[in-house]
Design an enzyme around this catalytic site. Structure first.
Site, PDB file in Angstrom:
ATOM      1  N   LEU A  30     129.048 -35.565  39.423  1.00  0.00           N
ATOM      2  CA  LEU A  30     128.050 -34.516  39.270  1.00  0.00           C
ATOM      3  C   LEU A  30     126.764 -34.846  40.020  1.00  0.00           C
ATOM      4  O   LEU A  30     126.172 -33.976  40.667  1.00  0.00           O
ATOM      5  CB  LEU A  30     127.740 -34.301  37.784  1.00  0.00           C
ATOM      6  CG  LEU A  30     128.758 -33.486  36.991  1.00  0.00           C
ATOM      7  CD1 LEU A  30     128.491 -33.624  35.499  1.00  0.00           C
ATOM      8  CD2 LEU A  30     128.699 -32.012  37.393  1.00  0.00           C
ATOM      9  N   ASP A  49     121.468 -44.629  42.470  1.00  0.00           N
ATOM     10  CA  ASP A  49     122.726 -45.109  41.916  1.00  0.00           C
ATOM     11  C   ASP A  49     122.649 -46.632  41.862  1.00  0.00           C
ATOM     12  O   ASP A  49     122.060 -47.258  42.740  1.00  0.00           O
ATOM     13  CB  ASP A  49     123.928 -44.676  42.753  1.00  0.00           C
ATOM     14  CG  ASP A  49     125.217 -44.681  41.952  1.00  0.00           C
ATOM     15  OD1 ASP A  49     125.569 -43.637  41.386  1.00  0.00           O
ATOM     16  OD2 ASP A  49     125.862 -45.747  41.881  1.00  0.00           O
ATOM     17  N   ASP A  84     117.661 -49.866  38.380  1.00  0.00           N
ATOM     18  CA  ASP A  84     118.224 -49.573  37.057  1.00  0.00           C
ATOM     19  C   ASP A  84     117.240 -48.705  36.299  1.00  0.00           C
ATOM     20  O   ASP A  84     116.215 -49.184  35.808  1.00  0.00           O
ATOM     21  CB  ASP A  84     118.470 -50.884  36.303  1.00  0.00           C
ATOM     22  CG  ASP A  84     119.095 -50.675  34.938  1.00  0.00           C
ATOM     23  OD1 ASP A  84     119.277 -49.511  34.530  1.00  0.00           O
ATOM     24  OD2 ASP A  84     119.409 -51.687  34.275  1.00  0.00           O
ATOM     25  N   ILE A  85     117.545 -47.412  36.179  1.00  0.00           N
ATOM     26  CA  ILE A  85     116.602 -46.470  35.576  1.00  0.00           C
ATOM     27  C   ILE A  85     116.531 -46.606  34.053  1.00  0.00           C
ATOM     28  O   ILE A  85     115.720 -45.931  33.417  1.00  0.00           O
ATOM     29  CB  ILE A  85     116.923 -45.016  35.983  1.00  0.00           C
ATOM     30  CG1 ILE A  85     118.428 -44.675  35.859  1.00  0.00           C
ATOM     31  CG2 ILE A  85     116.496 -44.789  37.425  1.00  0.00           C
ATOM     32  CD1 ILE A  85     118.891 -44.383  34.478  1.00  0.00           C
ATOM     33  N   ASN A 111     120.902 -37.788  35.237  1.00  0.00           N
ATOM     34  CA  ASN A 111     122.344 -37.573  35.239  1.00  0.00           C
ATOM     35  C   ASN A 111     123.150 -38.837  34.957  1.00  0.00           C
ATOM     36  O   ASN A 111     124.308 -38.758  34.549  1.00  0.00           O
ATOM     37  CB  ASN A 111     122.749 -36.988  36.599  1.00  0.00           C
ATOM     38  CG  ASN A 111     124.235 -36.978  36.820  1.00  0.00           C
ATOM     39  OD1 ASN A 111     124.963 -36.129  36.301  1.00  0.00           O
ATOM     40  ND2 ASN A 111     124.731 -37.941  37.606  1.00  0.00           N
ATOM     41  N   TYR A 182     128.709 -41.865  22.526  1.00  0.00           N
ATOM     42  CA  TYR A 182     128.384 -40.878  23.562  1.00  0.00           C
ATOM     43  C   TYR A 182     127.852 -39.585  22.943  1.00  0.00           C
ATOM     44  O   TYR A 182     126.854 -39.019  23.414  1.00  0.00           O
ATOM     45  CB  TYR A 182     129.643 -40.611  24.373  1.00  0.00           C
ATOM     46  CG  TYR A 182     129.519 -39.599  25.476  1.00  0.00           C
ATOM     47  CD1 TYR A 182     128.860 -39.911  26.668  1.00  0.00           C
ATOM     48  CD2 TYR A 182     130.094 -38.336  25.356  1.00  0.00           C
ATOM     49  CE1 TYR A 182     128.770 -38.986  27.691  1.00  0.00           C
ATOM     50  CE2 TYR A 182     130.009 -37.409  26.375  1.00  0.00           C
ATOM     51  CZ  TYR A 182     129.345 -37.732  27.541  1.00  0.00           C
ATOM     52  OH  TYR A 182     129.261 -36.806  28.551  1.00  0.00           O
ATOM     53  N   LYS A 186     124.143 -38.093  23.583  1.00  0.00           N
ATOM     54  CA  LYS A 186     123.978 -36.782  24.198  1.00  0.00           C
ATOM     55  C   LYS A 186     123.250 -35.813  23.259  1.00  0.00           C
ATOM     56  O   LYS A 186     122.516 -34.920  23.723  1.00  0.00           O
ATOM     57  CB  LYS A 186     125.333 -36.219  24.597  1.00  0.00           C
ATOM     58  CG  LYS A 186     125.962 -36.935  25.802  1.00  0.00           C
ATOM     59  CD  LYS A 186     125.061 -36.906  27.017  1.00  0.00           C
ATOM     60  CE  LYS A 186     125.781 -37.343  28.287  1.00  0.00           C
ATOM     61  NZ  LYS A 186     124.866 -37.375  29.459  1.00  0.00           N
ATOM     62  N   THR A 216     134.859 -35.672  36.664  1.00  0.00           N
ATOM     63  CA  THR A 216     134.137 -36.852  37.128  1.00  0.00           C
ATOM     64  C   THR A 216     134.953 -38.083  36.751  1.00  0.00           C
ATOM     65  O   THR A 216     135.995 -37.981  36.085  1.00  0.00           O
ATOM     66  CB  THR A 216     132.744 -36.953  36.473  1.00  0.00           C
ATOM     67  OG1 THR A 216     132.890 -37.249  35.079  1.00  0.00           O
ATOM     68  CG2 THR A 216     131.965 -35.647  36.628  1.00  0.00           C
TER      69      THR A 216
END
Length: 315
Positions: A30, A49, A84-85, A111, A182, A186, A216
């Site tokens: 995505l 990334d 690394d965000i 994302n 997860y 989310k 994905t």
């Protein structure tokens, strides 16, 4: 479909002409589709990334660098970011990369993510923490860094037309068996989106979230049957590129007039505005209930309430 997006000519026009967009986790899936779609609409893109070389910078063959090359080959402008965000330093450097390369930041698309699926009784604490870190903390920290930048701009008299698009999931809306970590992360992103939209509007920032369904690396194994590409040339409903047009619009200046604090499901050719928790049937006794009385009241309310959507994977 992927190739057609990658080779679309990039011109000076487009819905996002002149805007600078940072997309996290944009090396594949995505995120890659979003980065290419923004570039096709004239945006300058920071492709994040976590594929890095020994020196911590994006390696020449990193996923981020490859996407940057696709954008440049089509005539667009892009830079790679390998930080690394989910760390304060990495999130701050993402914003800095946009400002250093292009002089500004207009849109942040959060994302990045991965899966470590287990049933709850088998879910290790490390797997819980890792998923929370990359999804929830990995949304919060870039959002905070971008917000600080935009607040400073607004206070300096340069109120931005800024946009944030967060990535939730149907698992965050309904839950998903075997994905407790997860689903919780989310769902947390939805709450974060609502708060950010309320707090950041004064600085010219609009914040929305999507709950996408697409093929994905995270979904093609877990949902192999529904995610498979068609073999007969028919419309590829699960192609990640189907999600990107809405993301591009939400990240553009065209999404004005208070388009903020909203959640959209997007899959194939379908877009749905999700309507979250709202009061349903209610009763007020105006005094304290007994446990038995509260139970009777709850049963009556449930009989009048809408049936919730089924948890994904529930029998």
């Amino acid at each position: 479909m992927t190739d057609s997006v990658a080779t679309d000519a990039v011109g000076s026009g487009g819905l996002c002409a002149g805007r600078v967009v940072a997309v996290t986790g944009a090396g594949r899936g995505l995120g890659r589709a979003h980065a290419l779609a923004f570039a096709a609409e004239g945006a300058k893109v920071v492709v994040n990334d976590l594929g890095v070389g020994l020196d911590g910078a994006p390696a020449p063959d990193s996923p981020a660098a490859l996407v940057v090359e696709e954008i440049r080959a089509a005539g667009g402008e892009a830079v790679a970011h390998g930080g690394d965000i989910a760390t304060s330093e990495g999130a701050a450097s993402l914003v800095a990369a946009a400002v250093d390369a292009f002089g500004r930041l207009d849109t942040l698309v959060n994302n990045a993510g991965f899966l470590r699926d287990r049933m709850l009784v088998n879910l290790a604490e490390d797997d819980w923490d890792a998923v929370m870190r990359v999804h929830l903390k990995g949304h919060f920290l870039p959002l905070q860094a971008a917000a600080a930048h935009w607040r400073a701009e607004a206070k300096a008299g340069r109120t931005p037309v800024a946009r944030v698009v967060n990535t939730s999931s149907g698992a965050g809306l309904l839950g998903s068996v075997g994905q407790g970590n997860y689903s919780a992360a989310k769902a947390g992103i939805l709450g974060l989106t609502l708060v950010a939209a309320a707090e950041m509007g004064r600085y010219g920032v609009q914040v929305n979230a999507i709950a996408p369904a697409a093929r994905t690396r995270m979904t093609e194994a877990t949902f192999a049957d529904t995610m498979a590409a068609p073999e007969d040339g028919a419309f590829d409903a699960m192609a990640p590129e189907n999600v990107s047009p809405l993301v591009v619009w939400l990240g553009s200046g065209a999404a004005s007039d208070g388009v903020t604090g909203r959640v959209f499901e997007v899959e194939a050719g379908r877009i749905t505005v999700m309507e979250g928790w709202r009061p349903g049937p209610t009763v007020d006794k105006a005094e304290r209930w007994t446990p038995a009385g509260a139970g009777d009241a709850a049963r009556d309310l449930l009989a009048r309430a809408e049936t919730p959507g089924a948890v994904y994977g529930a029998s």
